[in-house]
Design a protein around this motif. Structure first.
Motif, PDB file in Angstrom:
ATOM      1  N   VAL A   1      67.390  58.291 108.434  1.00 17.43           N
ATOM      2  CA  VAL A   1      67.593  57.171 109.357  1.00 17.43           C
ATOM      3  C   VAL A   1      67.579  57.711 110.785  1.00 17.43           C
ATOM      4  N   PRO A   2      66.855  57.053 111.709  1.00 17.59           N
ATOM      5  CA  PRO A   2      66.879  57.509 113.112  1.00 17.59           C
ATOM      6  C   PRO A   2      68.312  57.578 113.635  1.00 17.59           C
ATOM      7  N   VAL A   3      68.660  58.706 114.220  1.00 14.50           N
ATOM      8  CA  VAL A   3      70.028  58.916 114.693  1.00 14.50           C
ATOM      9  C   VAL A   3      70.396  57.861 115.734  1.00 14.50           C
ATOM     10  N   ALA A   4      69.489  57.532 116.639  1.00 16.98           N
ATOM     11  CA  ALA A   4      69.779  56.576 117.703  1.00 16.98           C
ATOM     12  C   ALA A   4      69.958  55.158 117.183  1.00 16.98           C
ATOM     13  N   ASP A   5      69.583  54.889 115.914  1.00 18.56           N
ATOM     14  CA  ASP A   5      69.743  53.556 115.344  1.00 18.56           C
ATOM     15  C   ASP A   5      71.065  53.372 114.622  1.00 18.56           C
ATOM     16  N   LEU A   6      71.835  54.445 114.473  1.00 15.75           N
ATOM     17  CA  LEU A   6      73.094  54.331 113.742  1.00 15.75           C
ATOM     18  C   LEU A   6      74.140  53.617 114.597  1.00 15.75           C
ATOM     19  N   PRO A   7      74.904  52.682 114.020  1.00  6.68           N
ATOM     20  CA  PRO A   7      76.011  52.059 114.758  1.00  6.68           C
ATOM     21  C   PRO A   7      77.001  53.135 115.191  1.00  6.68           C
ATOM     22  N   PRO A   8      77.690  52.913 116.325  1.00  4.65           N
ATOM     23  CA  PRO A   8      78.603  53.952 116.839  1.00  4.65           C
ATOM     24  C   PRO A   8      79.616  54.440 115.819  1.00  4.65           C
ATOM     25  N   GLN A   9      80.209  53.509 115.043  1.00  2.00           N
ATOM     26  CA  GLN A   9      81.232  53.927 114.109  1.00  2.00           C
ATOM     27  C   GLN A   9      80.667  54.798 112.998  1.00  2.00           C
ATOM     28  N   VAL A  10      79.388  54.598 112.645  1.00  2.00           N
ATOM     29  CA  VAL A  10      78.738  55.438 111.634  1.00  2.00           C
ATOM     30  C   VAL A  10      78.261  56.738 112.270  1.00  2.00           C
ATOM     31  N   LEU A  11      77.692  56.620 113.467  1.00  2.00           N
ATOM     32  CA  LEU A  11      77.162  57.801 114.150  1.00  2.00           C
ATOM     33  C   LEU A  11      78.241  58.842 114.375  1.00  2.00           C
ATOM     34  N   ARG A  12      79.437  58.405 114.831  1.00  2.00           N
ATOM     35  CA  ARG A  12      80.481  59.377 115.147  1.00  2.00           C
ATOM     36  C   ARG A  12      81.097  60.005 113.910  1.00  2.00           C
ATOM     37  N   ARG A  13      80.907  59.405 112.739  1.00  2.00           N
ATOM     38  CA  ARG A  13      81.317  60.084 111.509  1.00  2.00           C
ATOM     39  C   ARG A  13      80.296  61.129 111.096  1.00  2.00           C
ATOM     40  N   GLN A  14      79.086  60.979 111.617  1.00  2.00           N
ATOM     41  CA  GLN A  14      78.039  61.930 111.295  1.00  2.00           C
ATOM     42  C   GLN A  14      77.953  63.056 112.326  1.00  2.00           C
ATOM     43  N   VAL A  15      77.975  62.673 113.607  1.00  2.00           N
ATOM     44  CA  VAL A  15      77.680  63.632 114.672  1.00  2.00           C
ATOM     45  C   VAL A  15      78.676  63.459 115.808  1.00  2.00           C
ATOM     46  N   VAL A  16      79.186  64.588 116.314  1.00  2.00           N
ATOM     47  CA  VAL A  16      80.016  64.601 117.516  1.00  2.00           C
ATOM     48  C   VAL A  16      79.469  65.678 118.443  1.00  2.00           C
ATOM     49  N   LEU A  17      79.256  65.301 119.701  1.00  2.00           N
ATOM     50  CA  LEU A  17      78.745  66.232 120.700  1.00  2.00           C
ATOM     51  C   LEU A  17      79.884  66.669 121.608  1.00  2.00           C
ATOM     52  N   VAL A  18      80.026  67.968 121.755  1.00  2.00           N
ATOM     53  CA  VAL A  18      81.018  68.541 122.669  1.00  2.00           C
ATOM     54  C   VAL A  18      80.259  69.374 123.690  1.00  2.00           C
ATOM     55  N   THR A  19      80.383  69.007 124.972  1.00  2.00           N
ATOM     56  CA  THR A  19      79.652  69.707 126.026  1.00  2.00           C
ATOM     57  C   THR A  19      80.600  70.583 126.829  1.00  2.00           C
ATOM     58  N   GLN A  20      80.034  71.276 127.812  1.00  2.00           N
ATOM     59  CA  GLN A  20      80.870  72.075 128.697  1.00  2.00           C
ATOM     60  C   GLN A  20      81.601  71.194 129.700  1.00  2.00           C
ATOM     61  N   GLU A  21      81.256  69.893 129.758  1.00  2.00           N
ATOM     62  CA  GLU A  21      81.988  68.940 130.585  1.00  2.00           C
ATOM     63  C   GLU A  21      83.044  68.265 129.716  1.00  2.00           C
TER      64      GLU A  21
END
Length: 565
Positions: free
Chosen positions: A389-409
């Motif tokens: 499934v395209p990552v950008a098409d996932l609803p936020p609540q599903v996306l954040r269970r799959q992927v979390v981005l941590v940056t230097q900010e």
């Protein structure tokens, strides 16, 4: 604005009714005073009781006007506060709903200026201007109506005498909106310059850029100065013309009314009443004039606040659920704002449970790659999928269970350490929080005066500790895939290695994609992807790539300073 008013239809109706009653009560004193003049002119002792009764009626009407006006303003101010709160809440909702890619591209000072100065100006206008202008406008209409009712000729003369004020207001309004929009834009540009200079103060000092930053700041200040001088010029034309226009209706009524009275066409009381009505008109018109100027500034602010609605929102998300945890990038190309591609034909598969390090020189496209993996941006061409499934098409609540981005900010809220951590896991217990902090190598908790309850606004964390807090949030969120964009950049080498080892233990059997600025992190990864000019030029384990003698090997030897190529 019409939508905001419709929500408060009952309050608006009450405000209108009370303002109308106050205006009607205000019409009585001049008319009663005119009757007193006629009674005195008639002469005789019989006029004394009549004058007394009329005087008492004037006192009663004035008291009623004061009470009704106060009541109308009370209703209006409450309406203004509620409506201002809705504006603030709607701005916050819209700001939080903006696509992350849009937020990154907007100058930091612009959104801050809209959310503080512009929202404050709109709130102040709704709280103060709306009730005062509404009551003043109602009084002005009724006063004009009273003059026309008592003496139509004098009413028409008064209206004609106000023509100068109408012309000045029209001249002003045709120029004011653009002028105040430019003033708001200049203020945003100045805020952005100051924010950038303060945020990069150490870099400015290290590279000796003080002169350049001062010049940029002075240019922004000069733009603000010119914009404000232009709006000041507009006001300096408007106010004197209107001030003179206030006197002209009274002069016209006295001259024409005197002539009519001399020819017995109009009583002295009627002339007196009309003159007093038009003299009273100066107060509501002055209120309207003052707010007319302020409304141009706040109208421009309102446009900037409501302008967030014109920004394209995050595209609608799909409903398909990922089938599996495999992440794939196929033929991905990406460019910022129509510029040249920063990623070119990227093909990359991230296997479930592996730790993948992404390395490359500055500008190679590392951060852009992980942003696409996080679903923050969509590729120009190609696909980025998780479980098909395209990552950008996932609803936020599903996306954040799959992927979390941590940056230097990272951001530490002016709240307790406990609440800062619970952003990632609202139901976490104190034991969970202690465990998460221990996982990322936090050994400074005992130094805080109140432990987890310490207010981090009063006791701010330094950069390294704030970044450890961000990593602890990742541990608490417990996602399937973690993307680290130089997340340990501000940690000292010992703390960074400790935190990375701890994360490796916690995230075992989970997917980790890390942008590595220290090649030791790449050494510990299962595989290393080397980016150069937006392309994946090498992919393999650390040992394989060093043995291959390619670009990764050159980076590795350069990092160790052994001089090998």
């Amino acid at each position: 604005m019409a939508r905001l008013l419709s929500v408060e239809a009952r309050a608006v109706t009450g405000m209108a009714g009370l303002a109308a009653l106050a205006a009607v009560a205000g019409l009585a004193p001049p008319r009663l005073l005119g009757h007193i003049v006629d009674a005195v002119a008639a002469g005789g002792a019989a006029a004394v009781p009549e004058v007394d009764r009329l005087a008492l009626a004037i006192v009663a009407a004035t008291a009623a006007q004061i009470l009704l006006t106060r009541w109308a303003l009370l209703v209006a101010y409450r309406f203004g506060e509620r409506t201002a709160a809705r504006v603030r809440e709607r701005f916050l909702d819209r700001a939080l709903a903006l696509p992350a890619a849009t937020i990154d591209r907007v100058p930091a000072g612009d959104l801050a200026a809209r959310g503080t100065g512009d929202v404050g100006a709109v709130a102040g206008t709704l709280r103060d201007a709306v009730p005062e202008v509404f009551v003043a406008a109602t009084q002005a209409v009724f006063l004009f109506g009273a003059v026309l009712l008592v003496a139509p000729v004098l009413g028409a003369a008064g209206l004609l005498a106000l023509g100068g004020a109408a012309c000045a207001a029209r001249w002003y309004l045709r120029r004011a909106r653009a002028a105040y929009l430019e003033e708001g834009a200049a203020a945003s540009a100045l805020a952005d310059e100051l924010t950038a200079t303060v945020a990069g103060a150490r870099t400015v000092e290290a590279l000796g850029l003080q002169g350049r930053r001062l010049a940029a700041g002075r240019a922004a200040v000069e733009r603000v100065r010119r914009a404000r001088l232009h709006t000041l010029f507009l006001r300096s034309v408007l106010f004197p013309v209107v001030d003179v226009s206030y006197v002209l209706p009274v002069v016209a009524v006295l001259l024409i009314g005197g002539a009519l009275h001399r020819h017995a066409a109009l009583s002295l009381g009627a002339v007196t009443a009309c003159a007093l009505y038009l003299r009273q008109l100066a107060a509501p018109l002055d209120t309207i004039l003052v707010w007319l100027e302020r409304l141009q500034a706040s109208g421009a602010s309102f446009a900037r606040v409501e302008g967030l609605a014109a920004v394209p929102s995050t595209p609608a998300r799909g409903t398909a659920a990922p089938c599996g945890d495999r992440i794939e990038m196929t033929g991905v190309c990406y460019a910022y704002d129509g510029g040249p591609d920063v990623l070119r034909g990227v093909d990359l598969t991230v296997r479930p449970g592996e730790r993948l390090a992404v390395v490359g020189v500055s500008g190679a496209g590392k951060s852009t790659l992980v942003r696409l993996l996080a679903g923050m941006d969509r590729p120009r061409t190609g696909t980025v999928t998780v479980g098909g499934v395209p990552v950008a098409d996932l609803p936020p609540q599903v996306l954040r269970r799959q992927v979390v981005l941590v940056t230097q900010e990272h951001h530490v809220f002016r709240d307790s350490l406990r609440d800062n951590l619970r952003l990632a896991a609202p139901g976490a217990t104190d034991a969970d929080l202690h465990a998460a902090l221990a996982t990322v190598g936090v050994d400074w908790l005992a130094e805080l005066p109140a432990g987890l309850g310490t207010d981090l606004g009063r006791h701010p964390l330094d950069g390294a500790r704030a970044q450890q807090l961000a990593l602890a949030r990742v541990v608490l969120a417990d996602p399937h895939t973690v993307l680290l964009d130089e997340a340990t950049a501000l940690l000292d080498p010992g703390t960074a290695r400790s935190a990375e080892r701890a994360l490796g233990a916690v995230l075992r059997e989970r997917t980790v994609v890390a942008v590595a600025h220290r090649l030791q992190s790449a050494h510990d990864a299962d595989r290393v992807a080397v980016l150069d000019a937006g392309r994946v030029v090498e992919l393999g384990s650390h040992d394989e790539l060093v043995a291959a003698g390619g670009r990764y090997a050159a980076l590795w030897h350069s990092w160790h300073g052994d001089g090998q190529r």
